[in-house]
Design a protein around this motif. Structure first.
Motif, PDB file in Angstrom:
ATOM      1  N   ALA A 307      81.232  18.672  45.635  1.00 13.70           N
ATOM      2  CA  ALA A 307      80.648  18.595  47.077  1.00 13.70           C
ATOM      3  C   ALA A 307      81.336  18.200  47.926  1.00 13.70           C
ATOM      4  N   ALA A 308      81.557  16.840  47.815  1.00 14.33           N
ATOM      5  CA  ALA A 308      81.903  15.724  48.689  1.00 14.33           C
ATOM      6  C   ALA A 308      83.211  16.660  48.952  1.00 14.33           C
ATOM      7  N   GLU A 309      84.217  16.778  47.258  1.00 18.35           N
ATOM      8  CA  GLU A 309      85.486  16.619  47.206  1.00 18.35           C
ATOM      9  C   GLU A 309      85.629  17.919  48.584  1.00 18.35           C
ATOM     10  N   LEU A 311      84.141  19.286  50.984  1.00 13.65           N
ATOM     11  CA  LEU A 311      84.410  19.246  52.495  1.00 13.65           C
ATOM     12  C   LEU A 311      85.977  17.847  53.069  1.00 13.65           C
ATOM     13  N   GLY A 314      87.778  16.228  56.259  1.00 13.96           N
ATOM     14  CA  GLY A 314      87.406  17.372  58.257  1.00 13.96           C
ATOM     15  C   GLY A 314      86.411  16.223  58.715  1.00 13.96           C
ATOM     16  N   GLU A 315      86.579  16.917  59.844  1.00 16.98           N
ATOM     17  CA  GLU A 315      86.214  15.729  61.031  1.00 16.98           C
ATOM     18  C   GLU A 315      84.712  16.643  61.288  1.00 16.98           C
ATOM     19  N   GLY A 316      83.761  15.913  61.458  1.00 18.08           N
ATOM     20  CA  GLY A 316      82.178  16.272  61.154  1.00 18.08           C
ATOM     21  C   GLY A 316      81.652  16.136  60.043  1.00 18.08           C
ATOM     22  N   HIS A 317      82.629  15.856  58.980  1.00 14.66           N
ATOM     23  CA  HIS A 317      82.276  16.195  57.674  1.00 14.66           C
ATOM     24  C   HIS A 317      81.840  14.830  57.006  1.00 14.66           C
ATOM     25  N   THR A 318      82.561  13.343  57.395  1.00 13.00           N
ATOM     26  CA  THR A 318      82.304  12.442  56.873  1.00 13.00           C
ATOM     27  C   THR A 318      80.935  11.562  56.701  1.00 13.00           C
ATOM     28  N   ALA A 320      78.552  13.630  55.997  1.00 18.85           N
ATOM     29  CA  ALA A 320      77.932  14.576  54.610  1.00 18.85           C
ATOM     30  C   ALA A 320      78.196  14.108  53.455  1.00 18.85           C
ATOM     31  N   ALA A 321      79.724  14.074  52.909  1.00 15.04           N
ATOM     32  CA  ALA A 321      80.349  13.510  51.846  1.00 15.04           C
ATOM     33  C   ALA A 321      80.339  12.550  51.895  1.00 15.04           C
ATOM     34  N   LEU A 324      76.474  12.985  50.054  1.00 19.02           N
ATOM     35  CA  LEU A 324      76.709  13.075  48.911  1.00 19.02           C
ATOM     36  C   LEU A 324      76.874  12.236  47.451  1.00 19.02           C
TER      37      LEU A 324
END
Length: 382
Positions: A307-309, A311, A314-318, A320-321, A324
């Motif tokens: 799931a981290a991969e 994401l 991308g902007e805004g996903h740092t 969250a990744a 995870l």
């Protein structure tokens, strides 16, 4: 252990142990640095606030533990611990004073003049503070003293931080055999006395060699010590055996404490084997500082990393990744802890276990100890 790992071991019911009026002694044992002292204090506090009159014997505690008990310091005298309003019992805490306990044994079993000779003897001063096994033996002595006093209906013992947890069981017998044994009598015997007169110059030669090895002054001190100590001889081994029998009775409960690492769990397994061999009642195993998964954290490590991969960067996903990946690390850590516990318990099927989660900070007050006690009573399940 969680349901994911199968049925898992039985849960250690701490409250059933401390609430049972037949339980008079709880011994917390295990390797050093696994949280025995904190576990002992938490059990004593929980027992007191549930109605027991408890005393906790701790060994070389950190100053913060005394402060967490609401005390300035701990010494060889049982000190009352301030409990919450409405507490049904009482709690006292004390630190084992090895030399003072040894002094008390001498004063109890020798007349005042002979006691003074012993206490002033240089050999005795070395024996009472520095001989291997003295601390463990005196922990046993203090346990016996408190039990005989009848002032408390529950004694919680924090065993000494020995190199090996088995020292608590072995060292008292070793010291007792040394004090009651023939070697010390031989070394201290005057050359011209009793049976040694038959040896004549041969004994004199042996004494001369021994004197060169350990020092003539040492032998003189030893002879003086044994001469004064004669009335106390014979009691050490007997009391060690009495305490052993006390610890084998149904009113005793051993709680082995470990951390979720290979060495601590191996030591815990050795101790469980030894307790079984000596017919001592093993209540269960406490594994401190485990890392349970958060509620709802059911993603496997591989799923979290995928799931981290996905994401990407991308902007805004740092964030969250990163979360995870952190979850994936936590899942692997928890799996390792479960595996180590299962391996350690494979030789002890049916042994009850309580896992206690690692805290963000050290315990520093009574509320912190209460939280540990509550965690022991309702251990980790995930």
């Amino acid at each position: 252990m969680s349901a994911e790992a199968g049925a898992g071991p039985a849960r250690l019911d701490v409250d059933a142990i401390i609430d049972d009026p037949r339980t008079r002694i709880v011994v917390c044992c295990g390797a050093g640095g696994v949280g025995k002292t904190t576990t002992s204090a938490a059990l004593g506090l929980r027992a007191a606030e549930r109605g027991r009159h408890a005393v906790v014997i701790t060994v070389d505690p950190a100053r913060r533990l005394a402060q967490s008990l609401g005390l300035e310091s701990l010494d060889g005298t049982p000190r009352p611990v301030p409990l919450a309003e409405g507490a049904q019992g009482t709690m006292h805490a004390m630190m084992l004073d090895m030399k003072r306990t040894f002094d008390e044994v001498v004063e109890e079993h020798a007349d005042p003049e002979r006691a003074r000779q012993i206490l002033d003897n240089p050999f005795y001063k070395t024996l009472s503070t520095g001989f291997s096994g003295t601390q463990e033996y005196m922990a046993m002595e203090k346990l016996g003293q408190l039990r005989r006093s009848g002032d408390w209906d529950l004694i919680v013992v924090d065993t000494p931080p020995s190199r090996s947890a088995l020292d608590f069981l072995d060292a008292p017998k070793r010291l007792g055999r040394f004090l009651d044994g023939k070697l010390i009598t031989f070394l201290s015997a005057p050359a011209g006395k009793g049976a040694f007169r038959v040896l004549g110059s041969g004994f004199g030669l042996v004494a001369s060699v021994v004197g060169k090895l350990v020092g003539a002054r040492f032998l003189d001190d030893l002879r003086s010590f044994v001469s004064a100590f004669d009335t106390v001889f014979g009691g050490f081994q007997k009391r060690a055996e009495q305490t052993y029998r006390l610890l084998q009775e149904p009113g005793a409960a051993f709680v082995v404490v470990a951390a979720p690492d290979t060495d601590a769990l191996r030591e815990a397994s050795y101790f469980a084997d030894r307790l079984a061999a000596d017919s001592m009642p093993l209540a269960g195993l406490v594994v401190n500082r485990v890392h349970p998964l958060p509620d709802g954290g059911r993603l496997s490590a591989a799923e979290a990393e995928r799931a981290a991969e996905a994401l990407g960067g991308g902007e805004g996903h740092t964030l969250a990744a990163a979360a995870l990946r952190l979850h994936a690390e936590r899942v692997r850590l928890r799996a390792r802890e479960r595996r180590l516990c299962q391996e350690a318990l494979s030789a002890h099927p049916g042994l009850p276990v309580a896992e206690v989660a690692a805290l963000a900070e050290d315990v520093h007050d009574l509320d912190g100890l209460r939280s540990i006690g509550a965690a022991l009573a309702d251990p980790v399940r995930a």
